[in-house]
Write a protein that holds these residues in place. Structure first.
Motif, PDB file in Angstrom:
ATOM      1  N   GLY A 292      24.613  15.133 -21.414  1.00  9.94           N
ATOM      2  CA  GLY A 292      24.288  14.154 -20.374  1.00  9.94           C
ATOM      3  C   GLY A 292      23.304  14.695 -19.357  1.00  9.94           C
ATOM      4  N   ALA A 293      23.494  15.959 -18.973  1.00 12.91           N
ATOM      5  CA  ALA A 293      22.575  16.584 -18.025  1.00 12.91           C
ATOM      6  C   ALA A 293      21.178  16.722 -18.622  1.00 12.91           C
ATOM      7  N   PHE A 294      21.087  17.087 -19.892  1.00 14.79           N
ATOM      8  CA  PHE A 294      19.790  17.218 -20.551  1.00 14.79           C
ATOM      9  C   PHE A 294      19.086  15.863 -20.655  1.00 14.79           C
ATOM     10  N   VAL A 295      19.836  14.843 -21.006  1.00 17.21           N
ATOM     11  CA  VAL A 295      19.251  13.498 -21.130  1.00 17.21           C
ATOM     12  C   VAL A 295      18.782  13.007 -19.763  1.00 17.21           C
ATOM     13  N   ALA A 296      19.596  13.193 -18.732  1.00 22.38           N
ATOM     14  CA  ALA A 296      19.217  12.764 -17.381  1.00 22.38           C
ATOM     15  C   ALA A 296      17.970  13.509 -16.901  1.00 22.38           C
ATOM     16  N   ALA A 297      17.900  14.801 -17.155  1.00 22.14           N
ATOM     17  CA  ALA A 297      16.725  15.579 -16.760  1.00 22.14           C
ATOM     18  C   ALA A 297      15.483  15.109 -17.503  1.00 22.14           C
ATOM     19  N   SER A 298      15.633  14.795 -18.769  1.00 21.23           N
ATOM     20  CA  SER A 298      14.499  14.321 -19.566  1.00 21.23           C
ATOM     21  C   SER A 298      14.001  12.969 -19.064  1.00 21.23           C
ATOM     22  N   VAL A 299      14.908  12.050 -18.802  1.00 23.96           N
ATOM     23  CA  VAL A 299      14.521  10.729 -18.297  1.00 23.96           C
ATOM     24  C   VAL A 299      13.828  10.870 -16.944  1.00 23.96           C
TER      25      VAL A 299
ATOM     26  N   ALA B  11       6.493   2.770 -31.767  1.00 25.16           N
ATOM     27  CA  ALA B  11       6.713   3.790 -30.735  1.00 25.16           C
ATOM     28  C   ALA B  11       8.043   3.565 -30.021  1.00 25.16           C
ATOM     29  N   LEU B  12       8.346   2.314 -29.696  1.00 25.60           N
ATOM     30  CA  LEU B  12       9.624   2.014 -29.040  1.00 25.60           C
ATOM     31  C   LEU B  12      10.805   2.330 -29.965  1.00 25.60           C
ATOM     32  N   ALA B  13      10.651   2.070 -31.256  1.00 32.02           N
ATOM     33  CA  ALA B  13      11.726   2.368 -32.209  1.00 32.02           C
ATOM     34  C   ALA B  13      11.945   3.873 -32.321  1.00 32.02           C
ATOM     35  N   VAL B  14      10.870   4.644 -32.360  1.00 33.50           N
ATOM     36  CA  VAL B  14      10.997   6.112 -32.428  1.00 33.50           C
ATOM     37  C   VAL B  14      11.715   6.627 -31.197  1.00 33.50           C
ATOM     38  N   ILE B  15      11.335   6.130 -30.037  1.00 33.04           N
ATOM     39  CA  ILE B  15      11.986   6.572 -28.803  1.00 33.04           C
ATOM     40  C   ILE B  15      13.453   6.150 -28.791  1.00 33.04           C
ATOM     41  N   ALA B  16      13.728   4.939 -29.252  1.00 33.51           N
ATOM     42  CA  ALA B  16      15.107   4.449 -29.270  1.00 33.51           C
ATOM     43  C   ALA B  16      15.985   5.258 -30.220  1.00 33.51           C
ATOM     44  N   LEU B  17      15.424   5.724 -31.321  1.00 33.52           N
ATOM     45  CA  LEU B  17      16.198   6.495 -32.300  1.00 33.52           C
ATOM     46  C   LEU B  17      16.267   7.981 -31.978  1.00 33.52           C
ATOM     47  N   TYR B  18      15.375   8.458 -31.135  1.00 32.44           N
ATOM     48  CA  TYR B  18      15.322   9.877 -30.817  1.00 32.44           C
ATOM     49  C   TYR B  18      16.595  10.342 -30.115  1.00 32.44           C
ATOM     50  N   LEU B  19      17.051   9.598 -29.117  1.00 25.93           N
ATOM     51  CA  LEU B  19      18.222  10.010 -28.354  1.00 25.93           C
ATOM     52  C   LEU B  19      19.493  10.066 -29.198  1.00 25.93           C
TER      53      LEU B  19
ATOM     54  N   LEU C 293       3.556   5.420 -25.164  1.00 19.00           N
ATOM     55  CA  LEU C 293       2.916   5.492 -26.471  1.00 19.00           C
ATOM     56  C   LEU C 293       2.231   6.842 -26.679  1.00 19.00           C
ATOM     57  N   ALA C 294       1.528   7.331 -25.667  1.00 14.57           N
ATOM     58  CA  ALA C 294       0.845   8.617 -25.782  1.00 14.57           C
ATOM     59  C   ALA C 294       1.850   9.754 -25.962  1.00 14.57           C
ATOM     60  N   ALA C 295       2.950   9.727 -25.216  1.00 16.21           N
ATOM     61  CA  ALA C 295       3.967  10.765 -25.351  1.00 16.21           C
ATOM     62  C   ALA C 295       4.631  10.723 -26.721  1.00 16.21           C
ATOM     63  N   THR C 296       4.882   9.524 -27.222  1.00 15.00           N
ATOM     64  CA  THR C 296       5.494   9.387 -28.546  1.00 15.00           C
ATOM     65  C   THR C 296       4.567   9.913 -29.630  1.00 15.00           C
ATOM     66  N   LEU C 297       3.310   9.542 -29.573  1.00 14.88           N
ATOM     67  CA  LEU C 297       2.357  10.046 -30.560  1.00 14.88           C
ATOM     68  C   LEU C 297       2.191  11.557 -30.438  1.00 14.88           C
ATOM     69  N   GLY C 298       2.269  12.079 -29.214  1.00 12.79           N
ATOM     70  CA  GLY C 298       2.202  13.524 -29.013  1.00 12.79           C
ATOM     71  C   GLY C 298       3.379  14.229 -29.653  1.00 12.79           C
ATOM     72  N   MET C 299       4.587  13.640 -29.529  1.00 10.16           N
ATOM     73  CA  MET C 299       5.773  14.234 -30.161  1.00 10.16           C
ATOM     74  C   MET C 299       5.666  14.171 -31.679  1.00 10.16           C
ATOM     75  N   LEU C 300       5.168  13.050 -32.194  1.00  5.01           N
ATOM     76  CA  LEU C 300       5.072  12.884 -33.642  1.00  5.01           C
ATOM     77  C   LEU C 300       4.002  13.776 -34.268  1.00  5.01           C
ATOM     78  N   SER C 301       3.062  14.273 -33.463  1.00  3.35           N
ATOM     79  CA  SER C 301       1.991  15.115 -33.994  1.00  3.35           C
ATOM     80  C   SER C 301       2.477  16.522 -34.328  1.00  3.35           C
TER      81      SER C 301
END
Length: 141
Positions: free
Chosen positions: A75-82, A38-46, A114-122
């Motif tokens: 940058g604005a999109f990434v900041a808003a997402s974080v 899950a951490l790897a997916v999040i790290a590679l997503y950006l 983890l829940a958000a990552t699995l939700g995105m991967l679904s």
């Protein structure tokens, strides 16, 4: 014989080892391999998002007309997402705190990520059901 570490040394050690073996893993009942995936997916997503949004890569056919993002827009999109992720996790932790069942903040953050990552991967809209079931299962455990 190792000397016991102070709280400050433990915090420094945990922060330094966050990339190799996240200390947050100890706070969840999730298998370590699943949390690392899950951490790897999040790290590679950006980086993948920024590459596709700011370059002409994959701009073929009907996608050729789509404008690329400027660095400021990205940058604005990434900041808003974080900010949205942090606020959503804070609301979850606050709701659990109000219910007089506050788990450790690290456990809530780990379960939320983890829940958000699995939700995105679904690939379901908004991770419908996957996010909720994962979060409920992790927080109950």
């Amino acid at each position: 014989m190792a000397l016991p570490m102070t709280e400050e040394e433990k915090f420094t050690f945990d922060c330094a080892g966050f990339i190799v073996r996240p200390a947050i893993l100890a706070a969840t009942p999730v298998p370590e391999w699943l949390m690392l995936v899950a951490l790897a997916v999040i790290a590679l997503y950006l980086p993948l998002y920024l590459t596709l949004a700011m370059t002409s890569l994959l701009r073929i056919g009907r996608l050729a007309a789509v404008e690329r993002l400027s660095a400021m827009q990205a940058g604005a999109f990434v900041a808003a997402s974080v900010l949205e992720w942090l606020l959503a996790a804070a609301v979850l932790w606050g709701a659990l705190w109000v219910l007089a069942a506050p788990p450790p903040l690290a456990a809530v953050l780990a379960a939320f990520v983890l829940a958000a990552t699995l939700g995105m991967l679904s690939f379901l809209p908004g991770g419908f059901g996957v996010f909720d079931a994962t979060l409920a299962g992790l927080l109950v455990a």
